[in-house]
Write a protein that holds these residues in place. Structure first.
Motif, PDB file in Angstrom:
ATOM      1  N   GLN A  51       0.877  -1.046  -0.015  1.00  0.00           N
ATOM      2  CA  GLN A  51      -0.086  -0.073   0.096  1.00  0.00           C
ATOM      3  C   GLN A  51       0.756   1.274  -0.037  1.00  0.00           C
ATOM      4  O   GLN A  51       1.964   1.124   0.621  1.00  0.00           O
ATOM      5  N   PHE A  69      -2.535   8.718   3.292  1.00  0.00           N
ATOM      6  CA  PHE A  69      -3.669   7.820   3.049  1.00  0.00           C
ATOM      7  C   PHE A  69      -3.712   6.819   4.128  1.00  0.00           C
ATOM      8  O   PHE A  69      -4.956   6.462   4.403  1.00  0.00           O
ATOM      9  N   ILE A  70      -2.550   6.282   4.673  1.00  0.00           N
ATOM     10  CA  ILE A  70      -2.810   5.692   5.856  1.00  0.00           C
ATOM     11  C   ILE A  70      -2.688   6.686   7.249  1.00  0.00           C
ATOM     12  O   ILE A  70      -1.567   7.095   6.972  1.00  0.00           O
ATOM     13  N   ASN A  76      -9.809   2.901  11.629  1.00  0.00           N
ATOM     14  CA  ASN A  76      -9.790   2.339  10.283  1.00  0.00           C
ATOM     15  C   ASN A  76      -8.849   2.527   9.557  1.00  0.00           C
ATOM     16  O   ASN A  76      -8.762   2.188   8.505  1.00  0.00           O
ATOM     17  N   ARG A  77      -7.568   3.119  10.119  1.00  0.00           N
ATOM     18  CA  ARG A  77      -6.423   3.372   9.388  1.00  0.00           C
ATOM     19  C   ARG A  77      -6.526   4.156   8.210  1.00  0.00           C
ATOM     20  O   ARG A  77      -5.440   4.406   7.390  1.00  0.00           O
ATOM     21  N   SER A  78      -7.391   4.922   8.012  1.00  0.00           N
ATOM     22  CA  SER A  78      -7.638   5.704   6.717  1.00  0.00           C
ATOM     23  C   SER A  78      -7.341   7.155   7.023  1.00  0.00           C
ATOM     24  O   SER A  78      -8.006   7.656   8.028  1.00  0.00           O
ATOM     25  N   TYR A  79      -6.682   8.088   6.388  1.00  0.00           N
ATOM     26  CA  TYR A  79      -6.470   9.333   6.907  1.00  0.00           C
ATOM     27  C   TYR A  79      -7.461  10.143   6.514  1.00  0.00           C
ATOM     28  O   TYR A  79      -8.049  11.090   7.019  1.00  0.00           O
ATOM     29  N   TRP A  80      -8.169   9.898   5.564  1.00  0.00           N
ATOM     30  CA  TRP A  80      -9.388  10.662   5.057  1.00  0.00           C
ATOM     31  C   TRP A  80     -10.768   9.994   5.580  1.00  0.00           C
ATOM     32  O   TRP A  80     -10.837   8.686   5.898  1.00  0.00           O
ATOM     33  N   GLU A  86     -11.235  10.117   0.002  1.00  0.00           N
ATOM     34  CA  GLU A  86     -10.106   9.500  -0.442  1.00  0.00           C
ATOM     35  C   GLU A  86     -10.068   9.595  -1.989  1.00  0.00           C
ATOM     36  O   GLU A  86      -9.162   9.510  -2.541  1.00  0.00           O
TER      37      GLU A  86
END
Length: 171
Positions: A51, A69-70, A76-80, A86
């Motif tokens: 990733q 992005f991470i 949920n480990r998503s930046y957005w 995203e």
């Protein structure tokens, strides 16, 4: 050298956006995608997960934007905050990578492969700092930290990350 002029080390002033909002990312892409001048592009990955963690763009030596992005701080480990945001961030990244200006990468073949898997091309990939450094100094290490210490009057780049997620700073 520059250090002789002052008893302290004077580092260059830089504007680094490392936790941008979507408006900044899209505005940056709109401003710099047709730039026509060289743009530095570099990705950070999580190789075990295959990733892209984040992508940095530097249209000038004193301006850079990191598109994350991470985010390991989030459950949920998503930046957005949502899928739509995203996707819009990825579209801005695509706009920047496929813009007409020359691209400067560090170990670009590695980055190119990850971006290709995301459906993003690198248009006008002109210069690879790692390959150029290796051609000039084959006996020296080719990592970005070593090269930065040779060519720039700045703190190690890894100092810019790590503080916000609890990792030790490298000094």
């Amino acid at each position: 050298s520059r250090e002789c002029d002052s008893p302290t080390i004077v580092y260059p002033s830089r504007t680094l956006s490392i936790e941008p909002d979507l408006e900044l990312v899209e505005g940056f892409a709109k401003s710099y995608s047709g730039w026509g001048l060289p743009m530095g592009v570099d990705i950070e990955t999580v190789p075990s997960a295959k990733q892209i963690k984040c992508i940095a763009f530097a249209p000038q030596s004193d301006i850079a934007l990191v598109v994350p992005f991470i985010d390991s701080r989030k459950k949920n480990r998503s930046y957005w905050p949502d899928v739509e945001s995203e996707v819009r961030a990825w579209l801005a990244v695509k706009t920047l990578c496929e813009g007409s200006g020359p691209k400067v990468l560090q170990n670009g073949l590695y980055d190119f492969r990850y971006l290709y898997d995301m459906g993003i091309g690198i248009r006008n990939y002109r210069f690879d700092t790692r390959l150029e450094h290796h051609a000039m100094y084959p006996e020296m290490p080719k990592d970005l930290g070593t090269m930065e210490s040779c060519y720039l009057n700045d703190r190690p780049w890894k100092m810019w990350r790590g503080a916000r997620d609890g990792r030790k700073r490298e000094e």
